[in-house]
Design a protein around this motif. Structure first.
Motif, PDB file in Angstrom:
ATOM      1  N   LEU A   3     -17.943 -30.034   1.946  1.00 21.41           N
ATOM      2  CA  LEU A   3     -16.711 -29.435   1.772  1.00 21.41           C
ATOM      3  C   LEU A   3     -15.904 -29.800   3.057  1.00 21.41           C
ATOM      4  CD1 LEU A   3     -14.964 -27.448   0.214  1.00 21.41           C
ATOM      5  CD2 LEU A   3     -15.796 -25.521   1.887  1.00 21.41           C
ATOM      6  N   LYS A   4     -14.589 -30.299   2.900  1.00 22.41           N
ATOM      7  CA  LYS A   4     -13.808 -30.782   3.906  1.00 22.41           C
ATOM      8  C   LYS A   4     -12.424 -29.958   3.784  1.00 22.41           C
ATOM      9  CE  LYS A   4     -12.004 -34.438   6.558  1.00 22.41           C
ATOM     10  NZ  LYS A   4     -12.288 -35.820   7.076  1.00 22.41           N
ATOM     11  N   LEU A   5     -12.111 -29.159   4.756  1.00 21.88           N
ATOM     12  CA  LEU A   5     -10.697 -28.324   4.559  1.00 21.88           C
ATOM     13  C   LEU A   5      -9.507 -28.913   5.484  1.00 21.88           C
ATOM     14  CD1 LEU A   5     -12.445 -24.930   5.632  1.00 21.88           C
ATOM     15  CD2 LEU A   5     -11.940 -25.798   3.128  1.00 21.88           C
ATOM     16  N   SER A   6      -8.579 -28.851   4.851  1.00 22.68           N
ATOM     17  CA  SER A   6      -7.191 -29.245   5.490  1.00 22.68           C
ATOM     18  C   SER A   6      -6.663 -28.003   6.088  1.00 22.68           C
ATOM     19  CB  SER A   6      -6.593 -30.126   4.460  1.00 22.68           C
ATOM     20  OG  SER A   6      -5.912 -29.258   3.554  1.00 22.68           O
ATOM     21  N   TYR A 621     -13.321 -20.357   7.967  1.00 20.42           N
ATOM     22  CA  TYR A 621     -13.505 -19.405   6.922  1.00 20.42           C
ATOM     23  C   TYR A 621     -13.306 -17.733   7.555  1.00 20.42           C
ATOM     24  CZ  TYR A 621     -15.894 -22.793   4.459  1.00 20.42           C
ATOM     25  OH  TYR A 621     -16.076 -24.145   3.702  1.00 20.42           O
ATOM     26  N   GLY A 622     -12.730 -16.869   6.938  1.00 19.18           N
ATOM     27  CA  GLY A 622     -12.638 -15.671   7.456  1.00 19.18           C
ATOM     28  C   GLY A 622     -11.761 -14.712   6.139  1.00 19.18           C
ATOM     29  N   VAL A 623     -11.545 -13.516   6.630  1.00 21.20           N
ATOM     30  CA  VAL A 623     -10.786 -12.709   5.662  1.00 21.20           C
ATOM     31  C   VAL A 623      -9.548 -13.242   5.392  1.00 21.20           C
ATOM     32  CG1 VAL A 623      -9.636 -10.384   5.534  1.00 21.20           C
ATOM     33  CG2 VAL A 623     -11.994 -10.509   6.679  1.00 21.20           C
ATOM     34  N   GLY A 624      -9.019 -13.300   4.178  1.00 19.21           N
ATOM     35  CA  GLY A 624      -7.828 -13.774   3.706  1.00 19.21           C
ATOM     36  C   GLY A 624      -7.442 -15.416   3.696  1.00 19.21           C
ATOM     37  N   LYS A 625      -8.719 -15.992   3.799  1.00 15.36           N
ATOM     38  CA  LYS A 625      -8.810 -17.448   3.804  1.00 15.36           C
ATOM     39  C   LYS A 625      -9.838 -17.870   2.573  1.00 15.36           C
ATOM     40  CE  LYS A 625      -8.178 -18.152   8.854  1.00 15.36           C
ATOM     41  NZ  LYS A 625      -8.519 -18.717   9.993  1.00 15.36           N
ATOM     42  N   PRO A 626      -9.506 -19.196   2.287  1.00 19.47           N
ATOM     43  CA  PRO A 626     -10.152 -19.635   0.945  1.00 19.47           C
ATOM     44  C   PRO A 626     -11.802 -19.720   1.237  1.00 19.47           C
ATOM     45  CG  PRO A 626      -8.347 -21.004   1.427  1.00 19.47           C
ATOM     46  CD  PRO A 626      -8.437 -20.193   2.696  1.00 19.47           C
ATOM     47  N   GLY A 627     -12.621 -19.872   0.297  1.00 21.88           N
ATOM     48  CA  GLY A 627     -14.047 -19.845   0.476  1.00 21.88           C
ATOM     49  C   GLY A 627     -14.709 -18.747   1.200  1.00 21.88           C
ATOM     50  N   LEU A 630     -18.345 -18.230  -0.123  1.00 22.73           N
ATOM     51  CA  LEU A 630     -19.158 -19.250   0.192  1.00 22.73           C
ATOM     52  C   LEU A 630     -19.697 -18.940   1.668  1.00 22.73           C
ATOM     53  CD1 LEU A 630     -20.696 -22.189   0.099  1.00 22.73           C
ATOM     54  CD2 LEU A 630     -18.380 -23.222   0.954  1.00 22.73           C
ATOM     55  N   ALA A 631     -18.950 -18.637   2.634  1.00 26.25           N
ATOM     56  CA  ALA A 631     -19.214 -18.175   3.817  1.00 26.25           C
ATOM     57  C   ALA A 631     -20.157 -16.912   4.094  1.00 26.25           C
ATOM     58  CB  ALA A 631     -17.994 -17.984   4.808  1.00 26.25           C
ATOM     59  N   GLN A 632     -19.623 -16.026   2.899  1.00 24.22           N
ATOM     60  CA  GLN A 632     -20.380 -14.655   3.110  1.00 24.22           C
ATOM     61  C   GLN A 632     -22.021 -14.991   2.433  1.00 24.22           C
ATOM     62  OE1 GLN A 632     -17.742 -12.273   0.824  1.00 24.22           O
ATOM     63  NE2 GLN A 632     -17.042 -11.524   2.533  1.00 24.22           N
ATOM     64  N   ASP A 633     -22.015 -15.903   1.562  1.00 26.98           N
ATOM     65  CA  ASP A 633     -23.199 -16.248   1.095  1.00 26.98           C
ATOM     66  C   ASP A 633     -24.216 -16.917   2.013  1.00 26.98           C
ATOM     67  OD1 ASP A 633     -22.723 -15.137  -1.231  1.00 26.98           O
ATOM     68  OD2 ASP A 633     -22.222 -17.051  -2.552  1.00 26.98           O
ATOM     69  N   GLN A 652     -19.950 -12.920  13.878  1.00 23.31           N
ATOM     70  CA  GLN A 652     -19.896 -13.683  12.689  1.00 23.31           C
ATOM     71  C   GLN A 652     -19.616 -12.803  11.466  1.00 23.31           C
ATOM     72  OE1 GLN A 652     -23.298 -16.232  12.738  1.00 23.31           O
ATOM     73  NE2 GLN A 652     -22.256 -17.585  14.340  1.00 23.31           N
ATOM     74  N   SER A 653     -20.161 -11.880  11.356  1.00 28.34           N
ATOM     75  CA  SER A 653     -19.730 -10.759  10.120  1.00 28.34           C
ATOM     76  C   SER A 653     -18.773 -10.144  10.199  1.00 28.34           C
ATOM     77  CB  SER A 653     -20.881  -9.657  10.108  1.00 28.34           C
ATOM     78  OG  SER A 653     -20.861  -9.022  11.215  1.00 28.34           O
ATOM     79  N   SER A 654     -18.263  -9.756  11.436  1.00 26.45           N
ATOM     80  CA  SER A 654     -16.752  -9.224  11.540  1.00 26.45           C
ATOM     81  C   SER A 654     -15.754 -10.150  11.116  1.00 26.45           C
ATOM     82  CB  SER A 654     -16.502  -8.860  13.044  1.00 26.45           C
ATOM     83  OG  SER A 654     -16.587  -9.857  13.772  1.00 26.45           O
ATOM     84  N   ILE A 655     -15.701 -11.346  11.221  1.00 22.84           N
ATOM     85  CA  ILE A 655     -14.828 -12.337  10.922  1.00 22.84           C
ATOM     86  C   ILE A 655     -14.905 -12.481   9.376  1.00 22.84           C
ATOM     87  CG2 ILE A 655     -14.270 -14.856  10.837  1.00 22.84           C
ATOM     88  CD1 ILE A 655     -13.067 -13.667  13.248  1.00 22.84           C
ATOM     89  N   LEU A 656     -16.072 -12.238   8.774  1.00 25.73           N
ATOM     90  CA  LEU A 656     -16.409 -12.275   7.214  1.00 25.73           C
ATOM     91  C   LEU A 656     -16.027 -11.211   6.556  1.00 25.73           C
ATOM     92  CD1 LEU A 656     -19.367 -14.620   7.361  1.00 25.73           C
ATOM     93  CD2 LEU A 656     -17.097 -15.449   7.007  1.00 25.73           C
ATOM     94  N   GLY A 657     -15.536 -10.380   7.159  1.00 24.90           N
ATOM     95  CA  GLY A 657     -15.193  -8.765   6.675  1.00 24.90           C
ATOM     96  C   GLY A 657     -16.297  -8.117   5.991  1.00 24.90           C
ATOM     97  N   LEU A 658     -17.374  -8.392   6.757  1.00 30.56           N
ATOM     98  CA  LEU A 658     -18.573  -7.595   6.283  1.00 30.56           C
ATOM     99  C   LEU A 658     -18.828  -6.392   7.034  1.00 30.56           C
ATOM    100  CD1 LEU A 658     -21.172 -10.856   5.956  1.00 30.56           C
ATOM    101  CD2 LEU A 658     -19.945  -9.561   4.117  1.00 30.56           C
TER     102      LEU A 658
END
Length: 768
Positions: A3-6, A621-627, A630-633, A652-658
């Motif tokens: 995966l490559k993000l722009s 990756y994070g809340v409000g961002k694409p993918g 995938l990051a939560q998995d 890391q969990s806080s950034i991912l909204g967990l």
């Protein structure tokens, strides 16, 4: 799969967040006060393990009482680095009162006053105040007694001492300064009690620097870069109006009084010509200190602390656990403020608050040691120390951040020259473990190592921490807009680091940078290929560098950065079955897609989760961002759950909204109490007490639960539990501050400054 993000993909409409904009309301009428987090004891202490922390950012102290009523002050200073490359204490001062009204526990209280940076001891109508002036290099001890008494102050030493008259250059000076031998730790120097003052210092008559330079094959740079240890001098002087010398190390008030004042002045110099010249300078400082209007000085000191606490706050309630989190957050911030305004940043492994006792020379170990001892020794570990400094961006504590940034920017020219000698190309790289002047730790480089490569398999290729420092610097600019900082510090540093990544490795058949041999943090060592933390770091910082105002960068730099970004390999993705990472990056066809630690990697050697650097620190990756899924998995499949010390679950969990994971981590971090009486000297875990990276980790987690920023968008409560209440003020990009009340999952009393930024604030409904 990769995966490559722009940069263009990192945008998302607010509607897809399930978020709603909130109208700005009136500013909260009152601010939570740090007095709610003050610490009070009702019994005398026994030894150094019963101490409280104090400091003005440069001078720090552990303060405790003993059973006989004596008051002990163990002094530290940010620049007290001895000739052997070790940070040491200044000394210890024992204060006695006669008669002593504090020798009885009945009615006794000792309070750490966070709101004014002081310690107050009371019994009946007797009071002692200890404070380290926020604006001057002085520790003040003031006693107000119900009945007149005398005060004595004795300087105590556990290192050897010698009088100034006996001071002489060591006979091994030539061998040490030529790099043939390591220096020995010299005795401290004591001075005659002139003008009824007791003064002492440690003077570096030689230095570890030439030996280290020779061991690491950098002798050719010795003359170009000044020795950071040689002729460094640090120490203190005791003085007090009406005090007289009673023995070589003791001052006593000449007559009994109800009001007594002792001053302890500390001084560190980086290039003192001699102990005598240092003594002249500190005596002038002592003269100045004795003439200070103490009432005015205390007022200015109190104002500094009031301003500090008003920069930001996070006050949490709703349960006993929440209140412990709230208090831990405030005390961690206090300890960093008390120890990070000096020349050199606070160390993760104890900061300036390590303690110990007198003991025979050379007998130290982790359980029995002098105050100078600390596990993991003299070097800085980027992965640990970064955690003290990340949260200071959102707290508004830019002054406390400067020593951390300076430690990386000051030796930049040296690092470029080191890079040319070692690798014969431009750019700079910094080792994960390094001395404060930028050189690798010898324990990792290897004594008598014939090569220029670090021997330790934990650290051999570990350099990605500088990408994280750049990310911190970019945040600092985004939040506070200091163009001079960008021009003088950020851009030169970032350009050198990106240049190194561009030039150091070969391209593959597709023209992509093939980062190998390397490692993925300390966990996947030696054989990793294209590690995720490094790729994610470059993918995160380069677009932000390119977005800087064009007057702060050059066209040549922008072209080179864009090429490096284009040439990066993608972030590796594989399939994971049954919650376990696939071995060696091979993947499992029946598993879920997850981000991998590297394109190729071997067996783990540590307990980090490098694949989740895409969340924190690099926020791809994070809340409000694409993918996000995938990051939560990927988080669910992580190999090494850990939520204390430098553990990565909370950040890391806080950034991912967990939310539930982040809450659990915050509780663990701020309840990770140490074994000393001041329980916020966090338990050492992997490190050393007080484990300041543990508290920093907790601060980051709590802030990310409340607020996450992406460009101009400010997301509130992305991982905030509905059963916790919060009152907070935190900073955001574009010189913005956010104040709000959160209760039962709802944000009220929102105040945004400047008001124009209110339109960029959205409330995110947290998931569990």
């Amino acid at each position: 799969m990769y995966l490559k993000l722009s940069r263009s993909l990192l945008t998302l409409s607010l509607l897809s967040l399930g978020s709603v904009a909130l109208a700005q309301t009136a500013k909260p009428a009152t601010n939570p006060q740090p007095t709610a987090n003050n610490v009070t004891w009702h019994t005398l202490g026994t030894n150094e393990n019963d101490s409280m922390p104090l400091g003005n950012g440069d001078i720090a102290a552990n303060v405790w009482t003993e059973q006989n009523g004596d008051l002990i002050i163990l002094l530290a200073k940010a620049d007290a680095w001895a000739e052997n490359g070790q940070i040491v204490k200044l000394g210890r001062v024992r204060i006695k009162l006669a008669p002593n009204p504090f020798a009885d526990t009945v009615g006794f209280t000792q309070t750490l006053q966070l709101e004014r940076g002081g310690i107050e001891i009371n019994r009946g109508q007797n009071k002692i105040s200890v404070w380290i002036d926020a604006n001057n290099p002085v520790v003040h001890v003031q006693a107000a007694l119900a009945t007149a008494g005398k005060m004595s102050a004795t300087a105590e030493f556990w290192r050897k001492t010698e009088p100034i008259s006996a001071f002489a250059q060591d006979s091994s000076f030539a061998a040490v300064m030529s790099g043939q031998h390591q220096p020995r730790l010299k005795p401290d120097v004591t001075f005659p009690a002139d003008a009824n003052r007791v003064a002492w210092c440690h003077y570096n008559a030689d230095s570890y620097y030439p030996y280290l330079m020779k061991q690491e094959h950098l002798e050719s740079l010795l003359k170009k870069y000044p020795d950071p240890l040689y002729q460094r001098a640090f120490g203190a002087v005791l003085s007090g109006q009406g005090f007289v010398k009673t023995d070589a190390n003791t001052l006593t008030s000449a007559k009994a009084q109800q009001s007594l004042r002792l001053d302890i002045v500390a001084l560190g110099e980086t290039a003192a010509a001699s102990p005598a010249s240092w003594h002249q300078h500190i005596m002038k400082l002592a003269d100045n200190a004795s003439s200070i209007d103490l009432t005015a000085a205390r007022k200015a000191h109190d104002q500094w602390w009031a301003d500090f606490w008003n920069r930001s706050w996070v006050h949490v309630s709703g349960s006993e656990e929440a209140q412990k989190v709230s208090q831990g957050y405030a005390i961690q911030r206090f300890m960093v403020a008390a120890s990070s305004r000096g020349e050199i940043p606070a160390k993760f492994n104890g900061g300036l608050f390590t303690v110990g006792h007198d003991m025979a020379e050379g007998k130290e170990d982790k359980d029995n040691h002098s105050p100078d001892y600390r596990a993991w020794g003299e070097s800085y570990w980027n992965q640990n120390n970064r955690l003290l400094y990340w949260p200071l961006i959102a707290t508004g504590d830019t002054d406390l951040l400067q020593p951390w940034f300076t430690m990386y920017t000051k030796p930049l020219a040296f690092q470029k020259d080191r890079n040319q000698l070692y690798y014969h190309h431009a750019g700079a790289s910094y080792p994960e473990t390094m001395q404060f002047w930028g050189m690798p730790r010898l324990g990792d480089f290897g004594k008598d190592n014939p090569t220029n490569e670090i021997v330790s398999h934990w650290q051999k290729y570990h350099i990605q921490g500088t990408l994280e420092v750049i990310a911190q610097m970019l945040d600092q600019y985004d939040y506070y807009g200091d163009k001079a900082f960008v021009r003088a510090s950020l851009v030169p540093f970032a350009d050198a680091i990106v240049t190194y990544y561009d030039l150091h490795w070969q391209r593959d058949a597709n023209g992509k940078i093939n980062i190998s041999p390397t490692q993925s943090l300390e966990t996947y060592q030696l054989t990793a290929v294209n590690p995720t933390p490094d790729i994610a770091g470059l993918m995160s910082i380069i677009p932000r560098l390119l977005a800087l105002p064009s007057d702060l960068t050059t066209a040549e730099q922008r072209t080179a950065w864009a090429k490096t970004l284009h040439d990066l390999p993608p972030i590796p993705v594989g399939k994971t079955a049954k919650g376990k990472l696939p071995p060696l990056g091979e993947g499992d066809p029946d598993g879920k897609p997850t981000i991998l630690p590297a394109e190729k990697y071997g067996k783990p050697g540590n307990s980090e989760n490098p694949e989740l650097y895409v969340a924190f620190p690099y926020r791809i990756y994070g809340v409000g961002k694409p993918g996000l899924e995938l990051a939560q998995d990927t988080y669910a499949a992580r190999r090494s759950p850990q939520n204390t010390c430098w553990g990565q679950d909370g950040t890391q969990s806080s950034i991912l909204g967990l939310t539930s994971e982040a809450k659990k981590a915050a509780i663990a971090e701020f309840n990770n109490y140490g074994d000393q009486r001041f329980k916020w000297f966090w338990k050492p875990a992997h490190d050393y007490i007080p484990d300041l990276d543990n508290g920093g980790d907790g601060m980051i987690t709590l802030q990310n639960m409340l607020i996450q920023c992406d460009g101009k968008r400010i997301q509130l409560t992305p991982a905030w539990p509905s059963d916790w209440t919060a009152d907070f003020k935190l900073h955001a990009p574009y010189q913005t501050t956010i104040e709000a009340h959160v209760e039962k999952g709802k944000v009220t009393k929102l105040h945004v400054s400047p008001a124009s930024r209110a339109a960029d604030v959205v409330i995110v409904k947290a998931r569990n």
